[in-house]
Write an enzyme that holds these catalytic residues in place. Sequence first.
Site, PDB file in Angstrom:
ATOM      1  CG  HIS A  76      39.075  32.718  34.547  1.00 53.84           C
ATOM      2  ND1 HIS A  76      39.534  34.010  34.492  1.00 53.84           N
ATOM      3  CD2 HIS A  76      37.829  32.770  35.085  1.00 53.84           C
ATOM      4  CE1 HIS A  76      38.577  34.821  34.937  1.00 53.84           C
ATOM      5  NE2 HIS A  76      37.541  34.094  35.306  1.00 53.84           N
ATOM      6  CD  GLU A  97      33.202  41.055  37.713  1.00 56.95           C
ATOM      7  OE1 GLU A  97      33.881  40.112  38.128  1.00 56.95           O
ATOM      8  OE2 GLU A  97      32.523  40.995  36.682  1.00 56.95           O
ATOM      9  CG  ASP A 152      37.714  40.259  37.715  1.00 58.99           C
ATOM     10  OD1 ASP A 152      38.912  40.225  37.386  1.00 58.99           O
ATOM     11  OD2 ASP A 152      36.826  39.625  37.125  1.00 58.99           O
ATOM     12  CB  CYS A 187      29.762  34.525  42.841  1.00 61.15           C
ATOM     13  SG  CYS A 187      30.092  35.909  41.743  1.00 61.15           S
TER      14      CYS A 187
END
Length: 570
Positions: free
Chosen positions: A190, A431, A455, A502
């Site tokens: 992240h 995910e 993920d 996404c």
Amino acid sequence: MLIVSGIPVSSGVAIGKAYILAHALNEVEPYLISEQNILNEIKRFNQAIKQLKSELLNLKKELKKNRMNEFGSFIDIQLAIINDPKISKNPLGIIKKSKQNAEWALKVQMEEIITKFNSIENSYIRERKNDVYQVCETLIKYLIGHESKQLSNDKNRIIVAHDISPADALKFKNSNNIAFVTDIGGTTSHTAILAKSINIPSVVGTQNAKNLISNGDNLIVDGDHGCVIINPTDEVINEYRLKQNLYELESKKLLNLQKLTSKTIDKVPVNLYVNIEDTNNIESVILNNTKGVGLFRTEFIFMDKHRMLDENEQFIIYKNLTKALPNKTITIRTLDSGGDKVIEHMPNTNQNPALGLRAIRFCLAEPDVFITQIKALLRAAHYGDIRILIPMLSSDNELRQVKLLIQRAKDILTSERKKFNPKTLVGGMIEVPAAAIDAESFANQLDFLSIGTNDLIQYTLAVDRTDDAVSHLYDSSHPALLKLIKGVIDAGTKAGIEVSLCGEMAGDPKLTKLLIGLGLTNFSMHPSSLLKVKKVILESEFSKVKSKAKKILNTHDKIEIENLINNLNN
Ligand code: PEP
Ligand code: MG
């Protein structure tokens, strides 16, 4: 001149000065102070307190000037900690009594405070220890001479650290910081995603760059090739300045595509959406003629504020988005805390955070947190096209519980006589491999699906997305992954619902044609990738890429797949 290589995570070239984030606390050693030097030591300590206070106040003013007020609360917490006599006065007593140096006295005092914090039951208050830790670490840096310069006045700083947490990355969201270099970290950690969203070149996984680089060294960060050049020669600097100019020229040229409708040569519409982590800089959603926001990672608004927001606070944020983005679809993902996204007052599983109480699992364990957010979202959906996205679903049972809680939120809103949109669409992130394999069932029960490949790759290939040691195994064109993606797209098409993607793959122009060929017609990505991807879409011919993608889907050898993707792109 020395070149260090790492993993490129955010493109572009930065030329600036190294700013090392030290672990100052590890470097503190005690030493005895003579009687006549005690006053001096006290003066040194008071000076450090004064310096940090004035730097924080300056930073606060600057954030206000740059309209980044949302970070102000973070600074207020730090100021309150410095003003607390336990930090600003008690160490003076320790210096006098033990006749030891100021930084040691502060460390002793900090450890005592942190031990007390650890025994506090209220998790929110308990986790404030991180703020205490940070304040003390900064003071110690001043005392041992690591950081004598103004926090906010250095320009062109390249932050070099062993690691930068997503929360730290938020703090460095300042125009003076022009690049990140970290010794650890993977492609889709992240922190890497935030660097991309701030749009500054970044290289992670450099192993020991921090030891090789000194504060103030001249650095070049090449975010496209994953290299960091330490003290480059003038010749190399000139070469990179040229690259920087070319990069800027290329970006300007792409601006011509902003208004164009995104569709293939054979007129298949391909919708573009934007991923956001906060509500600033959302003008790209409109400027680039996108369909809206495909992913709002709401956990970052909580990380920013260092606390949960109540229903009204959240409602105002979401409602303001509908005002700022009229006629746009706004996909808001419910809290996805856990993994590498630690929100200070929330529990995180230490053993194996990626497989722990993350995302919807956490929300189902803490239904009040979930219902509060859902109520805010349903209310905001009365004012615009907001849809709710649930992260990390893995079973039918979870989905059933989610639906029950959404219904409960609606019932409460009805009894409270608050306006809300009862028909708000609810989608799920695919995910987890289990959800991808069973995509048909999810597609039949949800209004839309969004594939979270960051993920999905991590869990399908058993590769920690934040670990540079295995980043070579993190493969976005692995045949198993491509089959899962295709299966989800087909399941969505069969159920007649929208499927978007996404994860970071959506913003990689090298994969655009392949994804279109697999049938993907909704891409959500960071603003910085939008026009590069749009350019490829405009040059694609659906009928052609479809047959080539089919061939790739039936290939197993990595090199062969790479060759076929290159061929598809040329
Ligand atoms: C993903 O997993 O692909 C995703 C978009 O979610 P995040 O990166 O926030 O985990
Ligand atoms: Mg995810």
